[in-house]
Design a protein around this motif. Structure first.
Motif, PDB file in Angstrom:
ATOM      1  N   MET A   1      -4.323  -4.698  -4.223  1.00  0.00           N
ATOM      2  CA  MET A   1      -3.059  -4.670  -3.680  1.00  0.00           C
ATOM      3  C   MET A   1      -3.164  -5.102  -1.999  1.00  0.00           C
ATOM      4  O   MET A   1      -3.953  -4.473  -1.261  1.00  0.00           O
ATOM      5  N   ARG A   2      -2.559  -6.008  -1.676  1.00  0.00           N
ATOM      6  CA  ARG A   2      -2.643  -6.716  -0.304  1.00  0.00           C
ATOM      7  C   ARG A   2      -1.960  -5.922   0.614  1.00  0.00           C
ATOM      8  O   ARG A   2      -0.812  -5.688   0.607  1.00  0.00           O
ATOM      9  N   THR A   3      -2.701  -5.477   1.574  1.00  0.00           N
ATOM     10  CA  THR A   3      -2.194  -4.149   2.410  1.00  0.00           C
ATOM     11  C   THR A   3      -2.385  -4.613   3.903  1.00  0.00           C
ATOM     12  O   THR A   3      -3.449  -5.158   4.302  1.00  0.00           O
ATOM     13  N   VAL A   4      -1.287  -4.310   4.618  1.00  0.00           N
ATOM     14  CA  VAL A   4      -1.285  -4.436   6.009  1.00  0.00           C
ATOM     15  C   VAL A   4      -0.940  -3.295   6.721  1.00  0.00           C
ATOM     16  O   VAL A   4      -0.291  -2.398   6.470  1.00  0.00           O
ATOM     17  N   ASP A   5      -1.721  -3.108   7.845  1.00  0.00           N
ATOM     18  CA  ASP A   5      -1.670  -1.836   8.521  1.00  0.00           C
ATOM     19  C   ASP A   5      -1.082  -2.005  10.024  1.00  0.00           C
ATOM     20  O   ASP A   5      -1.592  -2.994  10.620  1.00  0.00           O
TER      21      ASP A   5
END
Length: 313
Positions: A1-5
């Motif tokens: 799952m492409r995740t951005v923080d």
């Protein structure tokens, strides 16, 4: 799952989700000391962006994240801060909500201090999430029941598109341990001390703690034992020349950063970088609850969530 923080700090939540096999593709923060530490420890980029701007929103939307995680600044809600929502930093919680609503990832996870539950900003943010189509679950988690040797209570708000409210609460509850994790449980005797000093906010509180209990919350300051410190009735060891505070790096271990995690910068900045971080294992705990929910949903084995009665509704 492409995740951005978003508002990633030095990367506690990024590392927790990465450990749970989420694909963290980028992070965003604005504080240089945290940016330096993050860059030193991750292969993906971290951007020095003001997340309240339209430009940053467009940039993040182009990344097409499937999951957005992050902890907007909490000073205006924190028991250690001025607790004044009008100071402006609380508005970044709304910036976070607007980014999520505009980017429409399938999932989001927002972390903050427990006191945000009493804020008007949270009600506004939840309204934004609901209008964007998210079902939400929220819980105050005590990290010491989630694999962290620290009594640190943090608020987590998890959203999933088109789900019912309360969908994740059974997982957040059932996966907790039955007893708190102590420093000894996590690190054994590797710190070389049985007792240590942690400076209290007020001398009405104790300052001496044992490794055979969870640490109190790791804060952004770390002070030596003051000259003339008088033993508090709750202190469980004598005040002598052997008593010391934990070092900066030892405090990072209590935030469950691994020993190979690199902290670069001056001591004052690093104390705050570490104190502000989401404990790695706490982020990992939430990530694994999401994974378990997804797997159960695929196998049609979803637990009865008992839809939340939301006070703001």
């Amino acid at each position: 799952m492409r995740t951005v923080d978003l508002f990633s700090g030095c990367g506690g939540m990024s590392l927790g989700f990465q450990n749970a096999n989420f694909e963290v593709i980028s992070a965003f923060d604005k504080w240089e000391p945290a940016l330096k530490v993050y860059k030193e420890n991750f292969d993906h980029p971290i951007y020095d962006f003001d997340l309240s701007t339209d430009e940053s929103l467009k940039f993040i939307k182009n990344l097409k994240p499937q999951l957005i995680i992050g902890g907007p600044p909490c000073q205006d809600f924190s028991s250690a801060g001025k607790r004044d929502e009008t100071l402006g930093r609380a508005d970044l919680t709304l910036s976070y909500a607007n980014i999520v609503a505009e980017c429409e990832p399938e999932w989001f996870v927002m972390e903050n201090v427990q006191r945000i539950l009493k804020s008007n900003i949270l009600k506004e943010a939840i309204s934004i999430f609901k209008k964007a189509g998210y079902g939400i679950s929220y819980e105050v988690l005590d990290a010491s029941y989630c694999g962290v040797p620290q009594s640190r209570k943090r608020f987590f708000l998890i959203g999933h598109l088109h789900s019912k409210d309360g969908f994740l609460n059974p997982y957040l509850t059932k996966n907790k341990t039955t007893k708190q994790m102590t420093i000894y449980d996590y690190l054994g005797k590797s710190l070389g001390v049985e007792y240590y000093y942690r400076h209290p906010r007020s001398y009405m509180r104790r300052g001496v703690f044992s490794i055979h209990e969870p640490s109190p919350t790791i804060r952004g300051v770390n002070r030596p034992v003051p000259k003339g410190y008088t033993k508090h009735s709750g202190d469980i060891a004598q005040i002598d020349e052997n008593l010391r505070p934990l070092t900066t790096i030892e405090r990072s271990y209590l935030q469950t950063f691994p020993k190979d995690f690199k902290f670069i910068g001056c001591k004052t900045d690093l104390e705050q970088v570490i104190g502000n971080a989401v404990p790695v294992k706490l982020g990992e705990y939430v990530a694994n609850c999401i994974i378990e929910y997804i797997e159960d949903k695929k196998s049609n084995n979803i637990q009865n969530s008992g839809q939340l009665e939301l006070e703001y509704a």
